[in-house]
Design a protein around this motif. Sequence first.
Motif, PDB file in Angstrom:
ATOM      1  N   HIS A   3       0.832  -1.197   0.000  1.00 41.96           N
ATOM      2  CA  HIS A   3       0.000   0.000   0.000  1.00 41.96           C
ATOM      3  C   HIS A   3       0.872   1.254   0.000  1.00 41.96           C
ATOM      4  O   HIS A   3       1.915   1.294   0.646  1.00 41.96           O
ATOM      5  CB  HIS A   3      -0.913   0.022   1.232  1.00 41.96           C
ATOM      6  CG  HIS A   3      -1.799  -1.167   1.327  1.00 41.96           C
ATOM      7  ND1 HIS A   3      -2.860  -1.374   0.480  1.00 41.96           N
ATOM      8  CD2 HIS A   3      -1.779  -2.233   2.157  1.00 41.96           C
ATOM      9  CE1 HIS A   3      -3.458  -2.509   0.784  1.00 41.96           C
ATOM     10  NE2 HIS A   3      -2.812  -3.057   1.801  1.00 41.96           N
ATOM     11  N   PRO A   4       0.437   2.308  -0.681  1.00 46.40           N
ATOM     12  CA  PRO A   4       1.199   3.562  -0.667  1.00 46.40           C
ATOM     13  C   PRO A   4       1.244   4.157   0.742  1.00 46.40           C
ATOM     14  O   PRO A   4       0.330   3.960   1.543  1.00 46.40           O
ATOM     15  CB  PRO A   4       0.412   4.480  -1.599  1.00 46.40           C
ATOM     16  CG  PRO A   4      -0.540   3.613  -2.327  1.00 46.40           C
ATOM     17  CD  PRO A   4      -0.744   2.385  -1.512  1.00 46.40           C
ATOM     18  N   LYS A   5       2.292   4.869   1.018  1.00 47.30           N
ATOM     19  CA  LYS A   5       2.427   5.546   2.308  1.00 47.30           C
ATOM     20  C   LYS A   5       2.619   7.031   2.035  1.00 47.30           C
ATOM     21  O   LYS A   5       3.211   7.419   1.040  1.00 47.30           O
ATOM     22  CB  LYS A   5       3.636   5.025   3.076  1.00 47.30           C
ATOM     23  CG  LYS A   5       3.511   3.590   3.485  1.00 47.30           C
ATOM     24  CD  LYS A   5       4.742   3.139   4.231  1.00 47.30           C
ATOM     25  CE  LYS A   5       4.660   1.661   4.531  1.00 47.30           C
ATOM     26  NZ  LYS A   5       5.847   1.177   5.200  1.00 47.30           N
ATOM     27  N   PHE A   6       2.092   7.821   2.927  1.00 42.15           N
ATOM     28  CA  PHE A   6       2.256   9.271   2.837  1.00 42.15           C
ATOM     29  C   PHE A   6       2.903   9.734   4.131  1.00 42.15           C
ATOM     30  O   PHE A   6       2.411   9.428   5.219  1.00 42.15           O
ATOM     31  CB  PHE A   6       0.903   9.955   2.653  1.00 42.15           C
ATOM     32  CG  PHE A   6       1.002  11.445   2.518  1.00 42.15           C
ATOM     33  CD1 PHE A   6       1.236  12.021   1.279  1.00 42.15           C
ATOM     34  CD2 PHE A   6       0.860  12.275   3.626  1.00 42.15           C
ATOM     35  CE1 PHE A   6       1.336  13.401   1.148  1.00 42.15           C
ATOM     36  CE2 PHE A   6       0.956  13.644   3.499  1.00 42.15           C
ATOM     37  CZ  PHE A   6       1.191  14.210   2.247  1.00 42.15           C
ATOM     38  N   LEU A   7       3.994  10.442   4.013  1.00 41.86           N
ATOM     39  CA  LEU A   7       4.693  10.957   5.179  1.00 41.86           C
ATOM     40  C   LEU A   7       4.819  12.459   5.034  1.00 41.86           C
ATOM     41  O   LEU A   7       5.231  12.954   3.989  1.00 41.86           O
ATOM     42  CB  LEU A   7       6.099  10.345   5.282  1.00 41.86           C
ATOM     43  CG  LEU A   7       7.039  11.015   6.284  1.00 41.86           C
ATOM     44  CD1 LEU A   7       6.586  10.707   7.708  1.00 41.86           C
ATOM     45  CD2 LEU A   7       8.464  10.571   6.061  1.00 41.86           C
ATOM     46  N   TYR A   8       4.419  13.176   6.054  1.00 45.32           N
ATOM     47  CA  TYR A   8       4.604  14.619   6.091  1.00 45.32           C
ATOM     48  C   TYR A   8       5.431  14.933   7.333  1.00 45.32           C
ATOM     49  O   TYR A   8       5.134  14.437   8.419  1.00 45.32           O
ATOM     50  CB  TYR A   8       3.273  15.360   6.169  1.00 45.32           C
ATOM     51  CG  TYR A   8       3.455  16.839   6.440  1.00 45.32           C
ATOM     52  CD1 TYR A   8       3.747  17.716   5.413  1.00 45.32           C
ATOM     53  CD2 TYR A   8       3.380  17.337   7.740  1.00 45.32           C
ATOM     54  CE1 TYR A   8       3.946  19.056   5.654  1.00 45.32           C
ATOM     55  CE2 TYR A   8       3.575  18.680   7.991  1.00 45.32           C
ATOM     56  CZ  TYR A   8       3.862  19.541   6.942  1.00 45.32           C
ATOM     57  OH  TYR A   8       4.068  20.863   7.185  1.00 45.32           O
TER      58      TYR A   8
ATOM     59  N   PHE B 276       0.337  20.080  -5.394  1.00 46.02           N
ATOM     60  CA  PHE B 276      -0.641  19.004  -5.344  1.00 46.02           C
ATOM     61  C   PHE B 276      -1.478  18.885  -6.611  1.00 46.02           C
ATOM     62  O   PHE B 276      -1.731  17.759  -7.056  1.00 46.02           O
ATOM     63  CB  PHE B 276      -1.478  19.067  -4.073  1.00 46.02           C
ATOM     64  CG  PHE B 276      -0.691  18.585  -2.884  1.00 46.02           C
ATOM     65  CD1 PHE B 276      -0.367  17.247  -2.749  1.00 46.02           C
ATOM     66  CD2 PHE B 276      -0.249  19.468  -1.916  1.00 46.02           C
ATOM     67  CE1 PHE B 276       0.381  16.785  -1.673  1.00 46.02           C
ATOM     68  CE2 PHE B 276       0.501  19.024  -0.843  1.00 46.02           C
ATOM     69  CZ  PHE B 276       0.818  17.670  -0.717  1.00 46.02           C
TER      70      PHE B 276
ATOM     71  N   ILE C 283       0.733  16.929  -8.876  1.00 45.49           N
ATOM     72  CA  ILE C 283       0.857  15.528  -8.458  1.00 45.49           C
ATOM     73  C   ILE C 283      -0.432  14.760  -8.749  1.00 45.49           C
ATOM     74  O   ILE C 283      -0.404  13.662  -9.309  1.00 45.49           O
ATOM     75  CB  ILE C 283       1.224  15.434  -6.971  1.00 45.49           C
ATOM     76  CG1 ILE C 283       2.669  15.885  -6.797  1.00 45.49           C
ATOM     77  CG2 ILE C 283       1.022  14.017  -6.433  1.00 45.49           C
ATOM     78  CD1 ILE C 283       3.094  16.059  -5.379  1.00 45.49           C
TER      79      ILE C 283
ATOM     80  N   ALA D 268       9.755   5.854  -5.076  1.00 48.45           N
ATOM     81  CA  ALA D 268       8.916   6.772  -4.301  1.00 48.45           C
ATOM     82  C   ALA D 268       8.856   8.154  -4.945  1.00 48.45           C
ATOM     83  O   ALA D 268       9.801   8.599  -5.596  1.00 48.45           O
ATOM     84  CB  ALA D 268       9.464   6.896  -2.878  1.00 48.45           C
TER      85      ALA D 268
ATOM     86  N   TRP E 154      10.411  12.565  -9.047  1.00 52.08           N
ATOM     87  CA  TRP E 154       9.300  11.813  -9.616  1.00 52.08           C
ATOM     88  C   TRP E 154       9.751  10.380  -9.905  1.00 52.08           C
ATOM     89  O   TRP E 154      10.866  10.174 -10.374  1.00 52.08           O
ATOM     90  CB  TRP E 154       8.847  12.439 -10.933  1.00 52.08           C
ATOM     91  CG  TRP E 154       8.244  13.793 -10.821  1.00 52.08           C
ATOM     92  CD1 TRP E 154       8.879  14.994 -10.956  1.00 52.08           C
ATOM     93  CD2 TRP E 154       6.877  14.101 -10.573  1.00 52.08           C
ATOM     94  NE1 TRP E 154       7.991  16.022 -10.810  1.00 52.08           N
ATOM     95  CE2 TRP E 154       6.750  15.505 -10.574  1.00 52.08           C
ATOM     96  CE3 TRP E 154       5.738  13.325 -10.353  1.00 52.08           C
ATOM     97  CZ2 TRP E 154       5.539  16.151 -10.357  1.00 52.08           C
ATOM     98  CZ3 TRP E 154       4.536  13.974 -10.145  1.00 52.08           C
ATOM     99  CH2 TRP E 154       4.443  15.365 -10.149  1.00 52.08           C
TER     100      TRP E 154
END
Length: 175
Positions: free
Chosen positions: A8-13, A125, A128, A60, A107
């Motif tokens: 699964h994709p992960k999003f980190l901020y 965004f 993206i 990524a 990218w």
Amino acid sequence: NFMSSSSHPKFLYTHTGPSHSQNSGKCRTNETILFETRLIQSNTEMKKDIEAIESNNPDALIIINGDHGPYLTGNCTTLSKNNFMLKEKVSKLDLQDRYGTFLAIKWPESLEILDEKITVLQDIFPAIFATLLKDKSILSEIQISTNTVDEHITSGVTVKNGIIFGGTDDGLPLY
């Protein structure tokens, strides 16, 4: 866990970085040196983060951006603070110091990038989403104006579509 494998994709901020000056309304004599020290530390941290991400997911999508400049000119804070600088005296450098920031996007090679004309951070965004969804119409639907809205930061000098309005460099491009 960020370092674990997953389908699964992960999003980190994360919000870190060299930050800006101390905002007292008066620049310390070593303000630039202090910022440079913080910038070096932040760059080291950022490189380690990128290495960790790429070692776990070489494909990524990585975005690194600042949210404002270092505030090292004038009074080292908003130019309106304590009426520090008259609008007529605000320069292009003062604007760049507050609004200028950095942006780097790595990218994945597998993607066809649909918009490389990112002008302001708010364009990131839409670019993206358009690229990930392969739908260029998103760009026109959710991109915003490139005009500054907070006149307090720069004593009333504004930037509209990249052009400075007011100050010593009235009518010139910001970059």
